[in-house]
Design a protein around this motif. Structure first.
Motif, short mmCIF file in Angstrom:
data_model
loop_
_atom_site.label_atom_id
_atom_site.label_comp_id
_atom_site.label_asym_id
_atom_site.label_seq_id
_atom_site.Cartn_x
_atom_site.Cartn_y
_atom_site.Cartn_z
N LEU C 194 0.84 -1.21 0.00
CA LEU C 194 0.00 0.00 0.00
C LEU C 194 0.87 1.26 0.00
O LEU C 194 0.59 2.22 -0.70
N ARG C 195 1.92 1.22 0.82
CA ARG C 195 2.77 2.39 0.93
C ARG C 195 3.41 2.74 -0.41
O ARG C 195 3.43 3.90 -0.83
N GLU C 196 3.91 1.71 -1.11
CA GLU C 196 4.60 1.97 -2.37
C GLU C 196 3.62 2.35 -3.48
O GLU C 196 3.88 3.26 -4.27
N VAL C 197 2.51 1.66 -3.56
CA VAL C 197 1.54 1.95 -4.61
C VAL C 197 0.99 3.35 -4.44
O VAL C 197 0.76 4.07 -5.43
N GLY C 198 0.78 3.74 -3.20
CA GLY C 198 0.23 5.07 -2.94
C GLY C 198 1.06 6.17 -3.58
O GLY C 198 0.53 7.19 -4.02
N ARG C 199 2.36 5.93 -3.66
CA ARG C 199 3.26 6.95 -4.21
C ARG C 199 3.12 7.14 -5.71
O ARG C 199 3.58 8.13 -6.27
N LEU C 200 2.52 6.16 -6.41
CA LEU C 200 2.42 6.24 -7.87
C LEU C 200 1.41 7.29 -8.33
O LEU C 200 1.43 7.73 -9.47
N LYS C 201 0.47 7.62 -7.45
CA LYS C 201 -0.56 8.61 -7.77
C LYS C 201 -1.37 8.22 -9.02
O LYS C 201 -1.70 9.06 -9.85
N LYS C 202 -1.66 6.92 -9.12
CA LYS C 202 -2.49 6.44 -10.22
C LYS C 202 -3.84 6.00 -9.67
O LYS C 202 -3.97 5.73 -8.47
N PRO C 203 -4.86 5.86 -10.52
CA PRO C 203 -6.13 5.30 -10.04
C PRO C 203 -5.94 3.88 -9.50
O PRO C 203 -5.16 3.10 -10.05
N ILE C 204 -6.63 3.59 -8.41
CA ILE C 204 -6.48 2.30 -7.74
C ILE C 204 -7.86 1.72 -7.45
O ILE C 204 -8.77 2.43 -7.03
N LEU C 205 -8.01 0.42 -7.70
CA LEU C 205 -9.20 -0.31 -7.27
C LEU C 205 -8.78 -1.14 -6.06
O LEU C 205 -8.00 -2.08 -6.19
N LEU C 206 -9.31 -0.79 -4.89
CA LEU C 206 -8.89 -1.43 -3.64
C LEU C 206 -9.98 -2.39 -3.17
O LEU C 206 -11.08 -1.96 -2.82
N LYS C 207 -9.66 -3.67 -3.14
CA LYS C 207 -10.67 -4.65 -2.76
C LYS C 207 -10.69 -4.87 -1.25
O LYS C 207 -9.64 -4.88 -0.61
N ARG C 208 -11.88 -5.06 -0.73
CA ARG C 208 -12.04 -5.33 0.70
C ARG C 208 -11.55 -6.73 1.02
O ARG C 208 -11.88 -7.69 0.32
N GLY C 209 -10.80 -6.88 2.09
CA GLY C 209 -10.33 -8.19 2.52
C GLY C 209 -11.48 -9.06 3.01
O GLY C 209 -12.50 -8.55 3.47
N LEU C 210 -11.29 -10.36 2.92
CA LEU C 210 -12.33 -11.32 3.29
C LEU C 210 -12.80 -11.17 4.73
O LEU C 210 -13.93 -11.51 5.05
N ALA C 220 -7.24 1.30 4.96
CA ALA C 220 -6.34 0.90 3.88
C ALA C 220 -6.33 1.98 2.79
O ALA C 220 -5.27 2.32 2.26
N ALA C 221 -7.51 2.53 2.50
CA ALA C 221 -7.57 3.64 1.54
C ALA C 221 -6.78 4.83 2.08
O ALA C 221 -6.08 5.53 1.33
N GLU C 222 -6.86 5.04 3.37
CA GLU C 222 -6.13 6.15 4.00
C GLU C 222 -4.62 6.00 3.79
O GLU C 222 -3.92 6.99 3.56
N TYR C 223 -4.12 4.77 3.83
CA TYR C 223 -2.70 4.51 3.53
C TYR C 223 -2.35 5.01 2.13
O TYR C 223 -1.34 5.68 1.92
N LEU C 224 -3.19 4.65 1.16
CA LEU C 224 -2.93 5.05 -0.22
C LEU C 224 -3.00 6.56 -0.37
O LEU C 224 -2.18 7.17 -1.05
N MET C 225 -3.97 7.17 0.30
CA MET C 225 -4.15 8.61 0.19
C MET C 225 -3.03 9.36 0.92
O MET C 225 -2.58 10.42 0.46
N ALA C 226 -2.59 8.81 2.03
CA ALA C 226 -1.48 9.44 2.75
C ALA C 226 -0.23 9.43 1.87
O ALA C 226 0.66 10.28 2.01
N GLY C 227 -0.15 8.46 0.94
CA GLY C 227 0.98 8.39 0.02
C GLY C 227 0.83 9.33 -1.17
O GLY C 227 1.76 9.55 -1.92
N GLY C 228 -0.38 9.88 -1.37
CA GLY C 228 -0.57 10.84 -2.44
C GLY C 228 -1.54 10.41 -3.53
O GLY C 228 -1.80 11.16 -4.47
N SER C 229 -2.09 9.20 -3.43
CA SER C 229 -3.05 8.74 -4.44
C SER C 229 -4.46 9.02 -3.94
O SER C 229 -4.87 8.51 -2.90
N PHE C 230 -5.21 9.79 -4.70
CA PHE C 230 -6.54 10.15 -4.25
C PHE C 230 -7.66 9.52 -5.06
O PHE C 230 -8.80 9.53 -4.65
N ASP C 231 -7.31 8.96 -6.22
CA ASP C 231 -8.33 8.35 -7.09
C ASP C 231 -8.49 6.87 -6.75
O ASP C 231 -7.96 5.99 -7.44
#
Lengths: 335, 335, 335, 335
Positions: C194-210, C220-231
């Protein structure tokens, strides 16, 4: 049923097991697997349980191939069951809507709500006279007086009444006065109650227990049907999971799964299924789109003063708007 | 109870909510949080439900701070409840062991098992006369005849009998003949039954429902205690989870959690908790190490011929060995 | 955050706790309850955990009043997030449909399916190049070759591609070639990823864990957004419960719950959510009626030959009919 | 594997299915059931999935008879795996105790705790350098510096170190410096990580995921073993259920179930399994009585100041007393 044997089962032990199976009137067949030997049993296994074979030392485990329910099984009864109460119907392709308060609280309250929901297009009236409450200190319902008020509301609106039976001591009253007897989620496996209610041969709304599988719901229906009651509507009302954002997790996939497994109609309760009034509309629409035969919805004229379940009750105004949307979605999926 | 308000609640709406709270005899206190305003309620909230406040538009959600059970609460009743049936005891620091078959099947069967388990050191005899079965086609127990056989077994061995009540119509017979009345897992929230059984003022073994929380188990005990029955043993018997390797998931942490929350003794059922006889020994030992006051264990002389639950029943020989190990572990943790 | 104290807390212990709270920059307030004393904490608690206070001896338990997510919180960001990939959009009120095979298997296969779903009105193409498989012996995906084939399919159909990233070592390739990066259910709490992907600032489809709650999905979305990805599109794909009739239990109430809690769009996966192709249509319709912003659906031209998830894949013909029904239901609920 | 056919399957469709099965090298056998026809498949099915047959129209469902794990299966490898790190052992009949703080916080902290737990009889030192945290704003561990401090603690106490790997980018450091590599619950199905770690051929502590079955845990172990790592300890650390009184539900019956299914040693984590320090002692004793090969326990010198998991950490003093009780119980069950 198939018995999967442990590796290197002694031949005399296997002979003993075969003999036991045959003594039950079953035909035994050898089945070969990858490094596995199995014994298949053919014949009438409906009165048998896996336990009867599981304890033989050489048995690794038992595989059940077929459902245990017969009367409720669409495989043997392909045609849909249609439940009729006068002009009101569940299961004929229309969308039945059972609406009303969690509890009957007063004549004024139940009459007002009954008239409102009838005017908006509800087809049945719900209202609890006897209430299962998790605290002994909470309001337990108006009892027989509540039943009387429901009768008055029925006579004023023409709506058949749906109300919960909790105790065999009320069987006579429910037989006489109630149109559709509700068996609550907490009593889905109260087999004493199921056995007695089944004998009444009246329409029944059977709610799925919080921790019960779809197959167990069908076995509970089988109890009622074995007693002679065939007009049973099954109700998905949410199951218990780890998620706490909702009161329960409404398992809408139970709708198409049930429609495939059984000929009985399926009703969805978005009020108990979610526990929050704002979620009732989206989940009622979703249930309709998933193919439900009906909905059961809590409506209260003053939810913040309701004696129970106020948080999940919608007002008559919200219900009125919802009915419009329900009609549109029902039409969209059935065109 | 604390009401967390939505941001920017209109002052007149807030005044209305405060007034409602005060009308219920509660003292209202303002609480400031991070970008949050809350209203704390002090006073007797035992008869209130969060629902009563949740529906005010300006309320975001309600936080409950205290338990709803009073009579079962160790906070108010610090001393352990000790249940006595003649010389046999649950809750005094010893390890009570309730053993016997799932169902009473014949005089020979119940007498043979009762003598065996008594000889090995069991302190109570279990045996079902009325059986809750998920299939209407399965063996439903011997009924009143089974109760008679249990009385004979008691007279021959001196062991008090523990057996399940399913129906209010048997209350009289159970009051007269049974030492400890068992309320089964599927009836833990059968409130009609709880209300009536509570009035008998007899010892009760209350089993936790498959999908019920520890707090709900305590609320069910509260029902019995509100009726006047105070000698209640709580029984952990496995909850329903996603894991299918065992019949249920035995929640042993419920033992120390319950011991902290309530003064009632705690019994564990490793037979239903696991569903496999090989797992009964390790889980019985684990329950003892976790601090359980007692165990309830299914024992059958011919498990592969048992009319129910054969897969999870141990033989008298296995039970005998287990009793030795249980004594050693009980001593090890209580030295 | 509120600390509920044990009864009779020693004043010097309470002073110590207050001092600790104040040392963290918090304002402490006394709150009175029924036989309960509490300490409220006001100030910035976003970096605090209940654990920090729970271990003080006099604390009974900690009550958290507010959500831990900030960037994903609708409370602070009321406007809907809209994700754009060229002309294709998720979250603007239209219904996005992401369709394609579980795995890319060959150029012929992916091109054929991509053309079919594009013709029927799909707006994004899905297809796995790297596959998380529970068995090390199962097909693990075509890897980089699969990514190449997806690029060809995109160029032929114009559909943006959605595919799963499993490993930080593929970050560069995904950044360059993929339109929407999918984070799978099993990696929802793979925080390194999550930390690394968040830095790419690309659209992300984040699936809910089982086994993850809605709040954990938002963290988990907050992790991505804290890295700079908002989409970020959140995807409900079924949770694990005791029910085994379906592969997972699709939690459709998560749709309206998420729409209320966050401004991020919500997508539903009826294929993984049910595991049976016959259930895809009713649950896709239900998700649309519940207010989902999009769907992700497995489509395969020869499901019985698919290298994975054949049982839950629908054919292009079934998909085509489904698209018609989806349009009708989407219109019905949004009129 | 067995394919249960739908009633009245067309002969030409059945012939097609048989041909497909045979083309996979399987031997097909007819099996007769009660109103059911089945096709049994014998041969090597380890690389097959039920999906491959489920989508043939005439197939009702597929029954899997055998486990998918081979290397981890006790059926094929009856002797216990014993893991050795110098003089310290997991799986030889002794009770391994892995103790230490949730996170390494400073040299003083880790050295103090390491010396305390070594003195009390711990056999391994745990301590997190890289921490999976559900909030991006929470303390994420000291990283490589934490690893350095663990090495110092090992050199001072002689205890092998157990610490969690979260990311393939740290593989080299972990290979060089760590004695037992921990795979956390949230990464149990991070297959990219499993594949790479498996190649290191080092001892691994593999934690069960919150929502993973026992069979899935064994499949995750199979990934590591397929990579060449055979010294794997499986760790039960609590699963997610509806119960909220504990952080997770510690599934102690997983201990004897795993001991029967696999030759790998089983370790229990009563700290994460319960989330409350008061429950650590009873559940550690229970795990030992259930037959666990080891325990992993969080110990902190100042739990109320711990940077994570303070609520579930016990002090060195409590740990010391616990070790005495553990020895007594271990002896009692193994005498």
């Amino acid at each position: 049923m198939i018995a999967v044997l442990k590796p290197n089962a002694a031949p005399e032990k296997e002979a003993e097991l075969r003999q036991y199976m045959q003594s039950l009137g079953l035909t035994v067949q050898d089945i070969a697997g990858e490094s596995t030997h199995m014994l298949g049993m053919a014949g009438d296994t409906s009165h048998l349980t896996p336990d009867m074979f599981a304890r033989f030392d050489i048995v690794d485990h038992i595989v059940k191939v077929r459902e245990s329910y017969k009367l409720a099984n669409r495989r043997f009864h392909p045609d849909n069951t249609v439940i009729r109460c006068g002009n009101h119907v569940i299961g004929d392709g229309s969308l039945a809507v059972i609406a009303g308060p969690c509890s009957v609280e007063s004549e004024e309250q139940i009459l007002s709500i009954a008239r409102d929901v009838a005017r908006s297009g509800a087809t049945f009236l719900r209202g609890g006279a006897f209430k299962p409450r998790s605290s002994p200190y909470a309001f337990q319902g108006m009892g027989m007086d509540g039943l009387e008020l429901l009768k008055i509301a029925r006579s004023k609106t023409g709506l058949p009444i749906v109300t919960e039976l909790m105790d065999n001591s009320h069987l006579d009253a429910f037989e006489k006065y109630v149109d559709v007897i509700q068996i609550g989620a907490r009593n889905m496996q109260n087999f004493s109650l199921l056995r007695e209610v089944g004998r009444l041969k009246k329409p029944i709304l059977l709610k799925r227990g919080l921790a019960n599988t779809i197959d167990e719901l069908l076995m509970a229906a089988e109890y009622l049907m074995a007693g002679g009651s065939f007009d049973i509507a099954l109700c998905e009302r949410g199951i218990r999971t780890f998620e706490t954002a909702t009161r329960n997790t409404l398992d809408l996939s139970a709708v198409p799964v049930l429609k495939a497994k059984t000929h009985l109609p399926v009703v969805v309760d978005p009020s108990h299924g979610t526990g929050h009034w704002e979620l009732v509309e989206p989940m009622a629409l979703a249930a309709t789109a998933a193919g439900a035969d009906g909905l059961i919805i809590e409506v209260h004229n003053t939810p913040h003063l309701a004696l129970c379940d106020g948080a999940q009750s919608i007002t008559p105004e919200v219900f009125h708007t919802l009915m419009d949307k329900l009609r549109r979605v029902h039409e969209a999926v059935n065109r």
